[in-house]
Design a protein around this motif. Structure first.
Motif, PDB file in Angstrom:
ATOM      1  N   SER A  68     -69.475 -20.666  45.806  1.00  0.00           N
ATOM      2  CA  SER A  68     -68.997 -21.107  44.493  1.00  0.00           C
ATOM      3  C   SER A  68     -67.824 -20.239  44.052  1.00  0.00           C
ATOM      4  CB  SER A  68     -70.103 -21.005  43.436  1.00  0.00           C
ATOM      5  OG  SER A  68     -71.201 -21.838  43.750  1.00  0.00           O
ATOM      6  N   VAL A  69     -67.076 -20.779  43.097  1.00  0.00           N
ATOM      7  CA  VAL A  69     -65.966 -20.044  42.488  1.00  0.00           C
ATOM      8  C   VAL A  69     -66.080 -20.158  40.971  1.00  0.00           C
ATOM      9  CG1 VAL A  69     -63.447 -19.865  42.240  1.00  0.00           C
ATOM     10  CG2 VAL A  69     -64.433 -20.577  44.434  1.00  0.00           C
ATOM     11  N   ILE A  70     -65.917 -19.026  40.285  1.00  0.00           N
ATOM     12  CA  ILE A  70     -65.731 -19.033  38.833  1.00  0.00           C
ATOM     13  C   ILE A  70     -64.310 -18.564  38.574  1.00  0.00           C
ATOM     14  CG2 ILE A  70     -66.434 -18.073  36.605  1.00  0.00           C
ATOM     15  CD1 ILE A  70     -69.225 -17.636  37.771  1.00  0.00           C
ATOM     16  N   GLN A  71     -63.506 -19.451  38.054  1.00  0.00           N
ATOM     17  CA  GLN A  71     -62.125 -19.115  37.732  1.00  0.00           C
ATOM     18  C   GLN A  71     -62.010 -18.877  36.232  1.00  0.00           C
ATOM     19  OE1 GLN A  71     -59.382 -22.362  38.061  1.00  0.00           O
ATOM     20  NE2 GLN A  71     -57.575 -21.085  37.779  1.00  0.00           N
ATOM     21  N   ILE A  72     -61.617 -17.678  35.862  1.00  0.00           N
ATOM     22  CA  ILE A  72     -61.364 -17.378  34.452  1.00  0.00           C
ATOM     23  C   ILE A  72     -59.865 -17.490  34.234  1.00  0.00           C
ATOM     24  CG2 ILE A  72     -61.528 -15.624  32.632  1.00  0.00           C
ATOM     25  CD1 ILE A  72     -64.033 -14.573  34.059  1.00  0.00           C
ATOM     26  N   TRP A  73     -59.497 -18.582  33.620  1.00  0.00           N
ATOM     27  CA  TRP A  73     -58.073 -18.898  33.447  1.00  0.00           C
ATOM     28  C   TRP A  73     -57.605 -18.358  32.102  1.00  0.00           C
ATOM     29  CZ3 TRP A  73     -53.998 -19.907  36.076  1.00  0.00           C
ATOM     30  CH2 TRP A  73     -52.884 -20.499  35.493  1.00  0.00           C
ATOM     31  N   CYS A 159     -55.083 -29.077  42.271  1.00  0.00           N
ATOM     32  CA  CYS A 159     -55.356 -27.654  42.051  1.00  0.00           C
ATOM     33  C   CYS A 159     -56.532 -27.203  42.926  1.00  0.00           C
ATOM     34  CB  CYS A 159     -55.633 -27.384  40.583  1.00  0.00           C
ATOM     35  SG  CYS A 159     -57.183 -28.079  40.008  1.00  0.00           S
ATOM     36  N   VAL A 160     -56.800 -25.926  42.908  1.00  0.00           N
ATOM     37  CA  VAL A 160     -57.821 -25.359  43.791  1.00  0.00           C
ATOM     38  C   VAL A 160     -59.184 -26.006  43.538  1.00  0.00           C
ATOM     39  CG1 VAL A 160     -59.006 -23.238  44.462  1.00  0.00           C
ATOM     40  CG2 VAL A 160     -56.579 -23.170  43.890  1.00  0.00           C
ATOM     41  N   GLY A 161     -59.525 -26.210  42.264  1.00  0.00           N
ATOM     42  CA  GLY A 161     -60.833 -26.794  41.949  1.00  0.00           C
ATOM     43  C   GLY A 161     -61.006 -28.173  42.559  1.00  0.00           C
ATOM     44  N   VAL A 182     -66.458 -28.262  37.227  1.00  0.00           N
ATOM     45  CA  VAL A 182     -66.722 -28.245  35.786  1.00  0.00           C
ATOM     46  C   VAL A 182     -65.717 -27.335  35.098  1.00  0.00           C
ATOM     47  CG1 VAL A 182     -68.395 -27.638  33.993  1.00  0.00           C
ATOM     48  CG2 VAL A 182     -69.184 -28.680  36.132  1.00  0.00           C
ATOM     49  N   VAL A 183     -65.202 -27.791  33.961  1.00  0.00           N
ATOM     50  CA  VAL A 183     -64.322 -26.960  33.146  1.00  0.00           C
ATOM     51  C   VAL A 183     -65.000 -26.680  31.816  1.00  0.00           C
ATOM     52  CG1 VAL A 183     -62.145 -26.838  31.896  1.00  0.00           C
ATOM     53  CG2 VAL A 183     -62.186 -27.797  34.184  1.00  0.00           C
ATOM     54  N   LEU A 184     -65.059 -25.404  31.478  1.00  0.00           N
ATOM     55  CA  LEU A 184     -65.560 -24.966  30.179  1.00  0.00           C
ATOM     56  C   LEU A 184     -64.363 -24.508  29.341  1.00  0.00           C
ATOM     57  CD1 LEU A 184     -68.420 -22.718  31.624  1.00  0.00           C
ATOM     58  CD2 LEU A 184     -68.826 -24.742  30.217  1.00  0.00           C
ATOM     59  N   TYR A 310     -67.509 -25.230  41.801  1.00  0.00           N
ATOM     60  CA  TYR A 310     -66.292 -24.694  41.157  1.00  0.00           C
ATOM     61  C   TYR A 310     -66.381 -24.846  39.649  1.00  0.00           C
ATOM     62  CZ  TYR A 310     -61.430 -23.136  41.140  1.00  0.00           C
ATOM     63  OH  TYR A 310     -60.269 -22.392  40.964  1.00  0.00           O
ATOM     64  N   ILE A 311     -66.210 -23.731  38.964  1.00  0.00           N
ATOM     65  CA  ILE A 311     -66.249 -23.713  37.500  1.00  0.00           C
ATOM     66  C   ILE A 311     -64.996 -23.003  36.994  1.00  0.00           C
ATOM     67  CG2 ILE A 311     -67.513 -22.979  35.439  1.00  0.00           C
ATOM     68  CD1 ILE A 311     -69.481 -22.682  38.538  1.00  0.00           C
TER      69      ILE A 311
END
Length: 465
Positions: A68-73, A159-161, A182-184, A310-311
């Motif tokens: 999994s990936v958590i991306q903090i944008w 994009c990567v997600g 998922v996008v939060l 992916y989040i």
């Protein structure tokens, strides 16, 4: 997730049209009621079920360390000097009031003075201090960082997600009820996340606010409606639904019923509770920070535990042309609590080694402070050099890759391009960076660009993997 085939799924998404086609009659009150049911909770699913992929995804390489990936944008572009690459010796025109830096639990690795909790987690992450693309505009810089592609040309790249969703989502064996990307809480809105891959690979944006008393995820929770009321509504709809009683076993009705079951699993079942930070002890919620970002980090951890590949956490507020230092005094403690708790929790639960945490924005900010009016102590866009934090999923902790010069104005050594970073992440995920992507015109397009595409390649980041 048990999904109907594409043809039936497309019909399911448009219940009224399907009813007219099958029964040769106008949309009935019953169908409207059924549509209302799906509108309450199944719209999320029906939207996803209706999406048709270009073609089956290539099989991922199963040797990847990350799941999994958590991306903090950090939307807007965080200042590298005021986060992960402090320059306290550069003078006040560069540091402003932040004239110090703090040591971390890794010898010789310093970060900003307002990040003390992250300083104690430094053994879990690497800092890349030589990211560069030379672009100073939000839209184009975001496109480069999110896709690993230069802007221009006829193609809009995913994009990567979206690429991770392609290789590790439903077509690759993912069976979760929650969408794989998922996008939060809201899409970035500056470009198409899915690009030419199409709507199947768009993220599910939750909407709502995890920091509110009730996190109202769009399509899952309804304001002012209790779980008991949801059950009562479903029971009422079933009593009114004579069509299923008259035509038991009809394949299209069965597909609709399956969609209903999945929708209610999200609304009142365990699947939907993944989004609910109220399921966590109050002490845990406090540790992450009782704000939108902190609670988003907590929900992201819960999504990883549920197997979501992916989040993205869209973390606004980093575009600090004015009042930069006042804003940093609010934002940095928030970042410190949320990200440090996320890293610690993932490590404690044995998830960090299989979860990449990627934290950064589209560029940095100009090292020299804009003291003049109308900025009065702001920092402007800056693409010559910036920083990214990466942890877990096979990336080593306690490392610093590359460096900027004494004032943080240019890359001093080991320039890192975004496509190199993304290529390394794909490698850790078991995705071949040179795997072909399905293209609507049948073009040969690889997951990451090569020298033949006109890109300068610095190489994968083997120093921190």
């Amino acid at each position: 997730m048990k999904r109907p085939n594409n043809a039936s799924a497309a019909n399911d998404a448009s219940a009224g049209q399907a009813m007219m086609g099958v029964f040769d009659m106008p949309l009935s009150r019953r169908a409207v009621l059924k549509g209302g049911l799906y509108g309450a909770g199944g719209c999320l699913l029906s939207d996803w079920l209706a999406r048709s992929p270009l073609q089956a995804a290539p099989a991922p390489n199963t040797s990847g360390k990350a799941k999994s990936v958590i991306q903090i944008w950090m939307w807007g572009g965080p200042c590298h000097l005021d986060t992960f690459d402090p320059k306290p010796e550069a003078g006040q025109d560069y540091t402003g009031p932040f004239t110090g830096a703090i040591e971390t639990n890794v010898s010789g690795m310093r970060i900003h003075q307002l990040l003390p909790k992250l300083a104690q987690q430094a053994d879990k992450y690497s800092l890349i201090r030589s990211m560069t693309h030379g672009v100073f505009a939000h839209e184009t810089a975001s496109y480069i960082v999110q896709t690993g592609r230069k802007p221009g040309g006829r193609d809009v790249f995913p994009c990567v997600g979206a690429v991770v969703s392609l290789f590790k989502g439903y077509n690759a064996g993912y069976k979760g009820l929650i969408p794989p990307y998922v996008v939060l809480t809201e899409p970035q809105g500056r470009f198409s996340e899915a690009g030419f891959l199409g709507g199947t690979y768009k993220p599910f944006a939750t909407g709502g606010n995890p920091g509110a008393p009730q996190f109202l995820v769009e399509g899952v929770a309804s304001p002012g409606v209790t779980e008991e009321q949801q059950h009562q509504r479903r029971e009422l709809l079933h009593r009114l639904d004579m069509l299923n009683a008259a035509m038991p076993g009809h394949p299209q009705l069965q597909a609709l019923n399956e969609c209903e079951n999945q929708a209610y699993e999200l609304i009142v079942g365990d699947a939907g509770k993944v989004f609910d930070p109220n399921q966590e002890p109050e002490e845990v919620r406090q540790r992450y920070g009782r704000n939108t970002f902190g609670q988003s980090c907590l929900v992201a951890r819960r999504l990883v535990e549920a197997g979501v590949p992916y989040i993205t956490i869209n973390y606004k507020g980093w575009d600090t042309h004015k009042e930069h230092f006042q804003i940093m005094r609010r934002k940095l403690p928030e970042l410190d609590a949320g990200l440090s708790s996320l890293l610690q929790d993932l490590a404690d639960r044995g998830l960090l080694e299989s979860t990449i945490v990627w934290c950064g924005g589209e560029f940095g900010r100009k090292p020299q402070v804009s003291w003049e009016a109308p900025w009065n102590g702001g920092r402007q866009h800056y693409g010559h050099v910036f920083s990214t934090l990466v942890a877990g999923g096979g990336f080593r902790g306690g490392q610093v890759l590359g460096s900027s010069d004494a004032k943080g104005e240019f890359v001093k050594d080991r320039p890192v391009y975004q496509w190199d970073f993304i290529s390394t992440m794909y490698q850790q995920l078991g995705i071949d960076p040179q795997a072909p992507l399905p293209h609507p015109q049948g073009k040969t397009v690889l997951a990451t660009p090569t020298v033949d595409d006109g890109y300068e390649i610095g190489g994968r980041l083997n120093e921190i993997t």
